[in-house]
Design a protein around this motif. Structure first.
Motif, short mmCIF file in Angstrom:
data_model
loop_
_atom_site.label_atom_id
_atom_site.label_comp_id
_atom_site.label_asym_id
_atom_site.label_seq_id
_atom_site.Cartn_x
_atom_site.Cartn_y
_atom_site.Cartn_z
N THR A 226 0.82 -1.22 0.00
CA THR A 226 0.00 0.00 0.00
C THR A 226 0.84 1.26 0.00
O THR A 226 0.40 2.30 -0.50
CB THR A 226 -0.93 0.02 1.22
OG1 THR A 226 -0.16 -0.11 2.43
CG2 THR A 226 -1.93 -1.13 1.16
N THR A 227 2.07 1.19 0.52
CA THR A 227 2.89 2.40 0.56
C THR A 227 3.44 2.77 -0.81
O THR A 227 4.01 3.85 -0.98
CB THR A 227 4.05 2.25 1.57
OG1 THR A 227 4.78 1.07 1.27
CG2 THR A 227 3.51 2.19 2.99
N LEU A 228 3.28 1.90 -1.81
CA LEU A 228 3.65 2.24 -3.18
C LEU A 228 2.43 2.48 -4.06
O LEU A 228 2.57 2.71 -5.27
CB LEU A 228 4.51 1.13 -3.81
CG LEU A 228 5.87 0.85 -3.18
CD1 LEU A 228 6.61 -0.21 -4.00
CD2 LEU A 228 6.70 2.11 -3.06
N SER A 229 1.24 2.44 -3.48
CA SER A 229 0.01 2.41 -4.27
C SER A 229 -0.55 3.81 -4.52
O SER A 229 -1.62 4.17 -4.01
CB SER A 229 -1.02 1.52 -3.58
OG SER A 229 -0.59 0.18 -3.57
N ALA A 230 0.15 4.59 -5.32
CA ALA A 230 -0.38 5.87 -5.79
C ALA A 230 -1.26 5.62 -7.01
O ALA A 230 -0.86 4.88 -7.91
CB ALA A 230 0.75 6.82 -6.15
N PRO A 231 -2.45 6.23 -7.07
CA PRO A 231 -3.31 5.99 -8.24
C PRO A 231 -2.76 6.58 -9.52
O PRO A 231 -3.10 6.15 -10.61
CB PRO A 231 -4.64 6.66 -7.84
CG PRO A 231 -4.27 7.65 -6.79
CD PRO A 231 -3.11 7.06 -6.06
N SER A 232 -1.87 7.57 -9.40
CA SER A 232 -1.18 8.12 -10.57
C SER A 232 0.06 8.85 -10.10
O SER A 232 0.16 9.25 -8.93
CB SER A 232 -2.08 9.09 -11.36
OG SER A 232 -2.33 10.25 -10.61
N VAL A 233 1.01 8.99 -10.99
CA VAL A 233 2.14 9.86 -10.72
C VAL A 233 1.77 11.27 -11.18
O VAL A 233 0.68 11.49 -11.71
CB VAL A 233 3.42 9.36 -11.43
CG1 VAL A 233 3.77 7.95 -10.96
CG2 VAL A 233 3.24 9.38 -12.96
N SER A 234 2.64 12.22 -10.96
CA SER A 234 2.36 13.59 -11.42
C SER A 234 3.15 13.87 -12.69
O SER A 234 4.09 13.14 -13.04
CB SER A 234 2.75 14.60 -10.34
OG SER A 234 4.17 14.64 -10.17
N ARG A 235 2.78 14.93 -13.37
CA ARG A 235 3.57 15.34 -14.54
C ARG A 235 5.00 15.64 -14.14
O ARG A 235 5.94 15.31 -14.87
CB ARG A 235 2.92 16.57 -15.19
CG ARG A 235 3.73 17.21 -16.30
CD ARG A 235 4.08 16.22 -17.42
NE ARG A 235 2.92 15.77 -18.14
CZ ARG A 235 2.98 14.95 -19.19
NH1 ARG A 235 4.15 14.47 -19.60
NH2 ARG A 235 1.87 14.56 -19.80
N LEU A 236 5.19 16.25 -12.97
CA LEU A 236 6.53 16.59 -12.51
C LEU A 236 7.38 15.35 -12.30
O LEU A 236 8.51 15.26 -12.81
CB LEU A 236 6.44 17.40 -11.22
CG LEU A 236 7.75 17.80 -10.54
CD1 LEU A 236 8.63 18.63 -11.48
CD2 LEU A 236 7.46 18.58 -9.25
N THR A 237 6.86 14.37 -11.56
CA THR A 237 7.67 13.17 -11.30
C THR A 237 7.83 12.35 -12.57
O THR A 237 8.90 11.77 -12.80
CB THR A 237 7.07 12.32 -10.17
OG1 THR A 237 5.71 11.97 -10.47
CG2 THR A 237 7.12 13.07 -8.84
N HIS A 238 6.79 12.27 -13.38
CA HIS A 238 6.92 11.55 -14.65
C HIS A 238 8.05 12.13 -15.50
O HIS A 238 8.90 11.40 -16.02
CB HIS A 238 5.61 11.61 -15.44
CG HIS A 238 5.77 11.17 -16.88
ND1 HIS A 238 6.12 12.05 -17.88
CD2 HIS A 238 5.66 9.95 -17.46
CE1 HIS A 238 6.21 11.38 -19.03
NE2 HIS A 238 5.93 10.12 -18.79
N ASP A 239 8.06 13.44 -15.64
CA ASP A 239 9.05 14.07 -16.52
C ASP A 239 10.47 13.88 -15.99
O ASP A 239 11.41 13.65 -16.76
CB ASP A 239 8.74 15.55 -16.69
CG ASP A 239 7.49 15.79 -17.54
OD1 ASP A 239 6.95 14.81 -18.10
OD2 ASP A 239 7.05 16.95 -17.61
N LEU A 240 10.64 13.99 -14.67
CA LEU A 240 11.96 13.78 -14.08
C LEU A 240 12.43 12.34 -14.28
O LEU A 240 13.58 12.09 -14.64
CB LEU A 240 11.94 14.14 -12.60
CG LEU A 240 11.93 15.63 -12.28
CD1 LEU A 240 11.50 15.87 -10.84
CD2 LEU A 240 13.30 16.25 -12.53
#
Length: 319
Positions: A226-240
């Protein structure tokens, strides 16, 4: 983009509030994998995970008005603990939104720190409630979509680069991507030749699917991690991550559980499954790159209990 000036400023800001965690060679893991392994022990960080770094940096950046109004955070576990504990230490009122599937240990730690705990049926609902509370005037301490938070998580990479010997490959667990984005930003400047690998678990694949799609998207969640279970990443983290990380691997939940058991037996550290999956990924990396590998593992957290680990081991018919 986030670079060394931002990461070094974050290191200065949070110094005295968080721990410079040990970076050590692990003879046990080196024998297990057949190549030299170095561990960055973020499970020894204040609040039991790396999340204290980002939470502290964001809380210290609040204006007086924001401090008076209080903050809100959403979390599957570690970010909630970090915000609750560090907010109490800095005399800021905190509300933490968590899914009911979060571990009992994490829920108890948030309540023990004095934060207002709000429970939802799942992570999607938790993020929705977070948005409503933000609209009501609370300041968001986002778990990953914040340059201040990412730069502070990057101090893990800064310390690893300064304290580790020779490394060829560094492995970092991925939820929303804040940790790997920050670590990669530091390592690309300080250890430019190192390969950087992310790892997710099956059913918590927000980053790998975003990379395949060319941008963030909402993914179904089914992983026990559950500690890795984000429903989505952000544009910021995706781009990095797209810019700085070599590859994001995906491993089964069962391998994450086995990884935690192996870390306990061979490295003598007590980890949550989000750290266990990094060892599972390291096995694959050694198979791919060969005996010349020198692995760095970011052991991201240890917020779990004996009962939880035992239950996971029994579920997957592990020793």
């Amino acid at each position: 983009m986030i670079g060394m000036p931002e990461i070094e400023a974050a290191a200065e800001r949070i110094a005295g509030h968080v721990v410079r965690t040990p970076t050590l060679a692990s003879p046990g893991l080196s024998t297990l994998l057949g190549v030299p392994v170095t561990v960055k022990l973020e499970l020894l960080q204040r609040t039991g995970s790396f999340k204290a770094r980002g939470a502290t940096a964001r809380l210290l950046s609040l204006s007086e008005r924001e401090r008076a109004a209080g903050v809100v955070a959403v979390s599957g576990g570690n970010h909630g603990i970090a915000v609750a504990v560090m907010a109490a230490a800095l005399d800021v009122k905190a509300t933490v939104v968590m899914p009911r599937s979060a571990s009992g240990y994490a829920l108890g730690q948030v309540e023990a720190a004095g934060a207002a705990l709000r429970l939802t049926d799942g992570m999607d609902e938790a993020f929705a409630m977070m948005t409503r509370l933000q609209d009501e005037g609370l300041t968001l301490v986002h778990p990953f979509d914040d340059p201040v938070v990412i730069a502070a998580q990057g101090t893990v990479g800064l310390e690893l680069a300064e304290d580790a010997g020779e490394l060829t490959d560094v492995v970092v667990s991925v939820g929303g991507g804040g940790l790997i984005a920050g670590v990669a930003a530091a390592l690309r400047e300080l250890r430019p030749g190192v390969r950087i690998w992310g790892v997710e678990t099956e059913g918590a694949e927000a980053m790998s699917r975003a990379l395949a799609a060319g941008g963030p998207l909402t993914v179904p969640l089914s992983s026990v991690v559950t500690t890795l279970s984000a429903p989505s990443v952000s544009r910021l983290t995706h781009d990095l991550v797209a810019e700085l990380v070599d590859e994001v691997l995906v491993v089964p939940d069962r391998d994450a559980v086995q990884g935690s058991l192996d870390l306990a037996e061979h490295a003598k550290v007590w980890t949550e499954l989000a750290a266990g999956c990094s060892l599972a990924a390291a096995r694959r990396i050694v198979e791919r790159v060969g005996a010349g590998a020198r692995i760095g593992l970011v052991v991201c957290g240890g917020n779990t209990t004996l009962d939880e680990v035992t239950a996971w081991a029994e579920r997957f018919h592990l020793r």
